[in-house]
Design a protein around this motif. Structure first.
Motif, mmCIF file in Angstrom:
data_model
loop_
_atom_site.group_PDB
_atom_site.id
_atom_site.type_symbol
_atom_site.label_atom_id
_atom_site.label_comp_id
_atom_site.label_asym_id
_atom_site.label_seq_id
_atom_site.Cartn_x
_atom_site.Cartn_y
_atom_site.Cartn_z
ATOM 1 N N UNK A 31 -3.918 -3.514 5.588
ATOM 2 C CA UNK A 31 -2.668 -4.261 5.450
ATOM 3 C C UNK A 31 -2.914 -5.729 5.154
ATOM 4 N N UNK A 32 -2.654 -6.099 3.934
ATOM 5 C CA UNK A 32 -2.727 -7.483 3.496
ATOM 6 C C UNK A 32 -1.663 -7.633 2.418
ATOM 7 N N UNK A 33 -0.659 -8.447 2.680
ATOM 8 C CA UNK A 33 0.471 -8.567 1.770
ATOM 9 C C UNK A 33 0.037 -8.946 0.362
ATOM 10 N N UNK A 34 -0.959 -9.807 0.240
ATOM 11 C CA UNK A 34 -1.384 -10.199 -1.104
ATOM 12 C C UNK A 34 -2.025 -9.027 -1.840
ATOM 13 N N UNK A 35 -2.700 -8.158 -1.114
ATOM 14 C CA UNK A 35 -3.292 -6.976 -1.740
ATOM 15 C C UNK A 35 -2.226 -5.977 -2.147
ATOM 16 N N UNK A 36 -1.166 -5.882 -1.386
ATOM 17 C CA UNK A 36 -0.131 -4.874 -1.619
ATOM 18 C C UNK A 36 0.426 -4.959 -3.028
ATOM 19 N N UNK A 37 0.696 -6.161 -3.513
ATOM 20 C CA UNK A 37 1.254 -6.303 -4.854
ATOM 21 C C UNK A 37 0.256 -5.856 -5.921
ATOM 22 N N UNK A 38 -0.979 -6.240 -5.777
ATOM 23 C CA UNK A 38 -2.010 -5.812 -6.725
ATOM 24 C C UNK A 38 -2.233 -4.316 -6.672
ATOM 25 N N UNK A 39 -2.181 -3.755 -5.470
ATOM 26 C CA UNK A 39 -2.376 -2.310 -5.331
ATOM 27 C C UNK A 39 -1.210 -1.525 -5.922
ATOM 28 N N UNK A 40 0.003 -2.033 -5.755
ATOM 29 C CA UNK A 40 1.165 -1.374 -6.369
ATOM 30 C C UNK A 40 1.042 -1.401 -7.887
ATOM 31 N N UNK A 41 0.566 -2.521 -8.412
ATOM 32 C CA UNK A 41 0.348 -2.614 -9.850
ATOM 33 C C UNK A 41 -0.724 -1.647 -10.322
ATOM 34 N N UNK A 42 -1.794 -1.519 -9.539
ATOM 35 C CA UNK A 42 -2.872 -0.593 -9.893
ATOM 36 C C UNK A 42 -2.381 0.845 -9.866
ATOM 37 N N UNK A 43 -1.533 1.169 -8.901
ATOM 38 C CA UNK A 43 -0.960 2.508 -8.803
ATOM 39 C C UNK A 43 -0.172 2.821 -10.075
ATOM 40 N N UNK A 44 0.712 1.910 -10.460
ATOM 41 C CA UNK A 44 1.512 2.119 -11.670
ATOM 42 C C UNK A 44 0.677 2.202 -12.928
ATOM 43 N N UNK A 45 -0.324 1.334 -13.030
ATOM 44 C CA UNK A 45 -1.189 1.322 -14.213
ATOM 45 C C UNK A 45 -2.002 2.615 -14.317
ATOM 46 N N UNK A 46 -2.526 3.074 -13.185
ATOM 47 C CA UNK A 46 -3.308 4.309 -13.197
ATOM 48 C C UNK A 46 -2.426 5.478 -13.656
ATOM 49 N N UNK A 47 -1.236 5.586 -13.080
ATOM 50 C CA UNK A 47 -0.349 6.691 -13.457
ATOM 51 C C UNK A 47 0.065 6.595 -14.925
ATOM 52 N N UNK A 48 0.326 5.397 -15.414
ATOM 53 C CA UNK A 48 0.686 5.232 -16.822
ATOM 54 C C UNK A 48 -0.448 5.720 -17.725
ATOM 55 N N UNK A 65 5.721 10.661 -12.375
ATOM 56 C CA UNK A 65 6.485 10.603 -11.126
ATOM 57 C C UNK A 65 7.091 9.223 -10.931
ATOM 58 N N UNK A 66 8.351 9.211 -10.577
ATOM 59 C CA UNK A 66 9.047 7.961 -10.247
ATOM 60 C C UNK A 66 9.498 8.054 -8.802
ATOM 61 N N UNK A 67 9.413 6.957 -8.107
ATOM 62 C CA UNK A 67 9.775 6.952 -6.696
ATOM 63 C C UNK A 67 8.590 7.364 -5.853
ATOM 64 N N UNK A 68 8.738 7.142 -4.562
ATOM 65 C CA UNK A 68 7.620 7.409 -3.672
ATOM 66 C C UNK A 68 7.823 8.623 -2.794
ATOM 67 N N UNK A 69 9.074 8.989 -2.551
ATOM 68 C CA UNK A 69 9.342 10.047 -1.599
ATOM 69 C C UNK A 69 9.379 9.534 -0.174
#
Length: 141
Positions: A31-48, A65-69
């Motif tokens: 848990x690191x807020x600054x990492x969270x944004x980069x990780x969310x971006x990496x998640x989207x980029x990987x899926x794309x 897939x859209x949304x997290x569930x």
């Protein structure tokens, strides 16, 4: 080759939640807020990228897939419990309906988990431990 239409709505939801939840699980493990944004971006980029590069149509569909569930207030414990349950259901559905896609799903899930972990400075021990936990969901496939 299997497609979305070969699975019930519940099975499809498990496949999606297992995939997205794995990325989220790695993210919340450190848990690191600054990492969270980069990780969310990496998640989207990987899926794309997987929408084109995945080896099967089923994996390309899952990558869209859209949304997290998960709800906005889901705790790390909820994410872990629900992700692991979704992965168990997803593996069972794949073994029953699309065994040829089981390895591709494993690769998609673990690829996403590693992409999230690598997003901000590389994997740290707690993220590696979480990835090993996720790998355990595939130990019987």
């Amino acid at each position: 080759m299997a497609t979305r239409h070969d699975f019930s709505d519940d099975e499809w939801a498990a496949l999606q939640k297992g995939l997205i939840g794995s990325g989220m699980l790695v993210s919340v493990s450190d848990r690191d807020l600054t990492d969270t944004f980069g990780e969310a971006g990496a998640l989207g980029k990987y899926l794309a990228g997987q929408q084109v590069a995945a080896t099967s149509e089923l994996m390309r569909e899952l990558a869209r897939t859209r949304g997290t569930g998960f709800g906005l207030t889901a705790s790390p414990d909820e994410i872990r419990t629900e992700t692991m349950a979704a992965l168990a259901a997803a593996v069972a559905a794949l073994q029953a309906k699309a065994p040829d896609d089981a390895a591709a799903y494993r690769d998609l899930v673990l690829g996403l988990a590693h992409a999230v972990a690598d997003a901000k400075g590389g994997e740290v021990p707690v993220e590696r431990e979480m990835i090993e936990t996720i790998e355990g969901a595939f130990s019987n496939d």
